[in-house]
Design a protein around this motif. Structure first.
Motif, mmCIF file in Angstrom:
data_model
loop_
_atom_site.group_PDB
_atom_site.id
_atom_site.type_symbol
_atom_site.label_atom_id
_atom_site.label_comp_id
_atom_site.label_asym_id
_atom_site.label_seq_id
_atom_site.Cartn_x
_atom_site.Cartn_y
_atom_site.Cartn_z
ATOM 1 N N THR A 60 -0.342 9.461 -5.568
ATOM 2 C CA THR A 60 -1.856 9.194 -5.799
ATOM 3 C C THR A 60 -1.963 9.747 -7.045
ATOM 4 O O THR A 60 -1.587 10.546 -7.855
ATOM 5 N N PHE A 61 -2.980 8.779 -7.753
ATOM 6 C CA PHE A 61 -3.408 9.058 -8.984
ATOM 7 C C PHE A 61 -4.958 9.078 -9.158
ATOM 8 O O PHE A 61 -5.748 8.056 -8.388
ATOM 9 N N THR A 62 -5.543 9.876 -9.837
ATOM 10 C CA THR A 62 -7.017 10.090 -9.951
ATOM 11 C C THR A 62 -7.300 10.062 -11.387
ATOM 12 O O THR A 62 -6.748 10.693 -12.049
ATOM 13 N N GLY A 63 -8.550 9.291 -11.584
ATOM 14 C CA GLY A 63 -9.025 9.284 -13.120
ATOM 15 C C GLY A 63 -10.264 8.425 -13.033
ATOM 16 O O GLY A 63 -10.904 8.117 -12.283
ATOM 17 N N THR A 64 -10.345 7.888 -14.552
ATOM 18 C CA THR A 64 -11.764 7.209 -14.639
ATOM 19 C C THR A 64 -11.415 5.811 -14.796
ATOM 20 O O THR A 64 -10.473 5.402 -15.189
ATOM 21 N N VAL A 65 -12.298 4.895 -14.324
ATOM 22 C CA VAL A 65 -12.426 3.349 -14.569
ATOM 23 C C VAL A 65 -13.659 2.917 -15.439
ATOM 24 O O VAL A 65 -14.813 3.529 -14.797
ATOM 25 N N GLU A 66 -13.419 2.318 -16.327
ATOM 26 C CA GLU A 66 -14.780 1.970 -17.057
ATOM 27 C C GLU A 66 -14.644 0.654 -17.511
ATOM 28 O O GLU A 66 -13.415 0.065 -17.991
ATOM 29 N N VAL A 67 -15.586 0.133 -17.586
ATOM 30 C CA VAL A 67 -15.939 -1.301 -18.220
ATOM 31 C C VAL A 67 -16.191 -0.964 -19.896
ATOM 32 O O VAL A 67 -17.090 -0.546 -20.363
ATOM 33 N N ALA A 68 -15.117 -1.112 -20.391
ATOM 34 C CA ALA A 68 -14.909 -0.704 -22.046
ATOM 35 C C ALA A 68 -15.699 -1.722 -22.857
ATOM 36 O O ALA A 68 -16.178 -1.441 -23.693
ATOM 37 N N GLU A 69 -15.446 -2.965 -22.439
ATOM 38 C CA GLU A 69 -16.149 -4.002 -23.252
ATOM 39 C C GLU A 69 -16.557 -5.137 -22.254
ATOM 40 O O GLU A 69 -15.916 -5.371 -21.277
ATOM 41 N N LYS A 70 -17.714 -5.744 -22.691
ATOM 42 C CA LYS A 70 -17.945 -7.027 -21.883
ATOM 43 C C LYS A 70 -18.972 -7.878 -22.569
ATOM 44 O O LYS A 70 -19.771 -7.577 -23.385
ATOM 45 N N GLU A 71 -18.420 -9.253 -22.904
ATOM 46 C CA GLU A 71 -18.787 -10.158 -23.419
ATOM 47 C C GLU A 71 -19.403 -11.220 -22.722
ATOM 48 O O GLU A 71 -18.603 -12.191 -22.290
ATOM 49 N N ASP A 72 -20.723 -11.317 -22.446
ATOM 50 C CA ASP A 72 -21.307 -12.122 -21.629
ATOM 51 C C ASP A 72 -21.241 -13.767 -21.766
ATOM 52 O O ASP A 72 -20.795 -14.503 -21.182
ATOM 53 N N ALA A 73 -21.283 -13.811 -23.304
ATOM 54 C CA ALA A 73 -21.114 -15.168 -23.796
ATOM 55 C C ALA A 73 -19.780 -15.706 -23.722
ATOM 56 O O ALA A 73 -19.471 -16.938 -23.494
ATOM 57 N N ALA A 74 -18.802 -14.836 -23.901
ATOM 58 C CA ALA A 74 -17.458 -15.303 -23.856
ATOM 59 C C ALA A 74 -16.608 -15.157 -22.483
ATOM 60 O O ALA A 74 -15.747 -15.423 -22.113
ATOM 61 N N HIS A 75 -17.533 -14.844 -21.684
ATOM 62 C CA HIS A 75 -17.042 -14.473 -20.193
ATOM 63 C C HIS A 75 -15.983 -13.739 -20.007
ATOM 64 O O HIS A 75 -15.137 -14.091 -19.370
ATOM 65 N N ARG A 76 -16.009 -12.385 -20.805
ATOM 66 C CA ARG A 76 -14.627 -11.624 -20.834
ATOM 67 C C ARG A 76 -15.112 -10.052 -20.498
ATOM 68 O O ARG A 76 -16.272 -9.787 -21.065
ATOM 69 N N ALA A 77 -14.097 -9.324 -20.094
ATOM 70 C CA ALA A 77 -14.610 -8.078 -19.642
ATOM 71 C C ALA A 77 -13.232 -7.137 -19.859
ATOM 72 O O ALA A 77 -12.086 -7.743 -19.164
ATOM 73 N N LEU A 78 -13.378 -6.092 -20.297
ATOM 74 C CA LEU A 78 -12.103 -5.190 -20.483
ATOM 75 C C LEU A 78 -12.317 -4.018 -19.477
ATOM 76 O O LEU A 78 -13.412 -3.386 -19.889
ATOM 77 N N VAL A 79 -11.473 -3.678 -18.714
ATOM 78 C CA VAL A 79 -11.461 -2.635 -17.765
ATOM 79 C C VAL A 79 -10.516 -1.556 -18.220
ATOM 80 O O VAL A 79 -9.414 -2.033 -18.140
ATOM 81 N N ARG A 80 -10.961 -0.628 -18.378
ATOM 82 C CA ARG A 80 -9.878 0.615 -18.922
ATOM 83 C C ARG A 80 -9.843 1.656 -17.758
ATOM 84 O O ARG A 80 -10.886 2.074 -17.184
ATOM 85 N N VAL A 81 -8.494 2.069 -17.407
ATOM 86 C CA VAL A 81 -8.040 2.831 -16.430
ATOM 87 C C VAL A 81 -7.356 4.007 -17.077
ATOM 88 O O VAL A 81 -6.458 3.889 -17.808
ATOM 89 N N LYS A 82 -7.692 5.353 -16.609
ATOM 90 C CA LYS A 82 -6.996 6.298 -17.229
ATOM 91 C C LYS A 82 -6.992 7.441 -15.988
ATOM 92 O O LYS A 82 -7.947 7.804 -15.502
ATOM 93 N N SER A 83 -5.572 7.554 -15.540
ATOM 94 C CA SER A 83 -5.599 8.481 -14.568
ATOM 95 C C SER A 83 -4.065 9.230 -14.681
ATOM 96 O O SER A 83 -3.302 8.997 -15.290
ATOM 97 N N ARG A 84 -4.355 10.430 -13.767
ATOM 98 C CA ARG A 84 -3.076 11.316 -13.600
ATOM 99 C C ARG A 84 -2.796 11.386 -12.458
ATOM 100 O O ARG A 84 -3.415 11.216 -11.275
ATOM 101 N N GLU A 85 -1.442 11.609 -12.265
ATOM 102 C CA GLU A 85 -0.765 11.877 -10.939
ATOM 103 C C GLU A 85 -1.086 13.058 -10.368
ATOM 104 O O GLU A 85 -0.996 14.209 -10.998
ATOM 105 N N ALA A 86 -1.473 12.904 -9.151
ATOM 106 C CA ALA A 86 -2.061 14.337 -8.215
ATOM 107 C C ALA A 86 -0.865 15.216 -8.298
ATOM 108 O O ALA A 86 0.325 14.659 -7.727
ATOM 109 N N GLY A 87 -0.776 16.227 -8.519
ATOM 110 C CA GLY A 87 0.413 17.134 -8.202
ATOM 111 C C GLY A 87 1.483 17.087 -9.212
ATOM 112 O O GLY A 87 2.711 17.350 -8.913
ATOM 113 N N GLY A 88 1.413 16.137 -10.397
ATOM 114 C CA GLY A 88 2.439 15.740 -11.168
ATOM 115 C C GLY A 88 2.121 15.842 -12.611
ATOM 116 O O GLY A 88 1.062 16.096 -12.935
ATOM 117 N N GLN A 89 3.016 15.494 -13.442
ATOM 118 C CA GLN A 89 2.851 15.445 -14.945
ATOM 119 C C GLN A 89 2.522 14.097 -15.365
ATOM 120 O O GLN A 89 2.292 13.846 -16.436
#
Length: 144
Positions: A60-89
């Motif tokens: 199990t990993f818990t963390g953040t998911v964010e829309v880091a970039e969104k370019e409407d005209a180019a029809h492009r999006a960058l979604v960034r995930v940063k997570s840590r393993e539950a109970g691990g390193q």
């Protein structure tokens, strides 16, 4: 361990509607098998959790998911995930770039960095699990 994967997807939805769905994290995150939103933390970010089967292990990993970039005209999006393993390193981070195409669908480029127990399974296992996860995700993405 770092890995990059490319996938394509198709949809009958209009391109603007598809981009809106991809950048709506409350709709997007549950499309990932084992993924769920725990809390909305901002207009373009959520706290999320994913549980994965990797070989005999369930992680199990818990963390953040964010829309880091969104370019409407180019029809492009960058979604960034940063997570840590539950109970691990370990951690599982990824930059996922969605490039939509006129006529429906598009491509997904995933640049992932994995450490800890998941990485100890070996690159072949990690790539296999990620590929299957993203392939399943792309099928659900067309229905968003």
């Amino acid at each position: 361990m770092a890995t990059e994967l490319d996938h394509s997807f198709s949809t009958s939805k209009p391109i603007d509607e598809s981009l809106a769905a991809i950048t709506d994290l409350e709709r997007l995150v549950p499309c990932v098998d084992g993924g769920r939103v725990l809390e909305v933390t901002g207009p373009d970010s959520v706290k999320a959790e994913i549980t994965l089967k990797m070989g005999a292990m369930s992680l199990t990993f818990t963390g953040t998911v964010e829309v880091a970039e969104k370019e409407d005209a180019a029809h492009r999006a960058l979604v960034r995930v940063k997570s840590r393993e539950a109970g691990g390193q370990g951690h599982a981070n990824a930059d996922v770039t969605f490039q939509l195409e006129e006529g429906g669908g598009g491509t997904i480029h995933t640049n992932a960095q994995i450490t800890g127990k998941a990485a100890s399974m070996g690159e072949g296992v990690v790539v296999g699990v990620l590929d299957a996860l993203i392939t399943d995700f792309t099928a659900k993405l067309g229905e968003l």
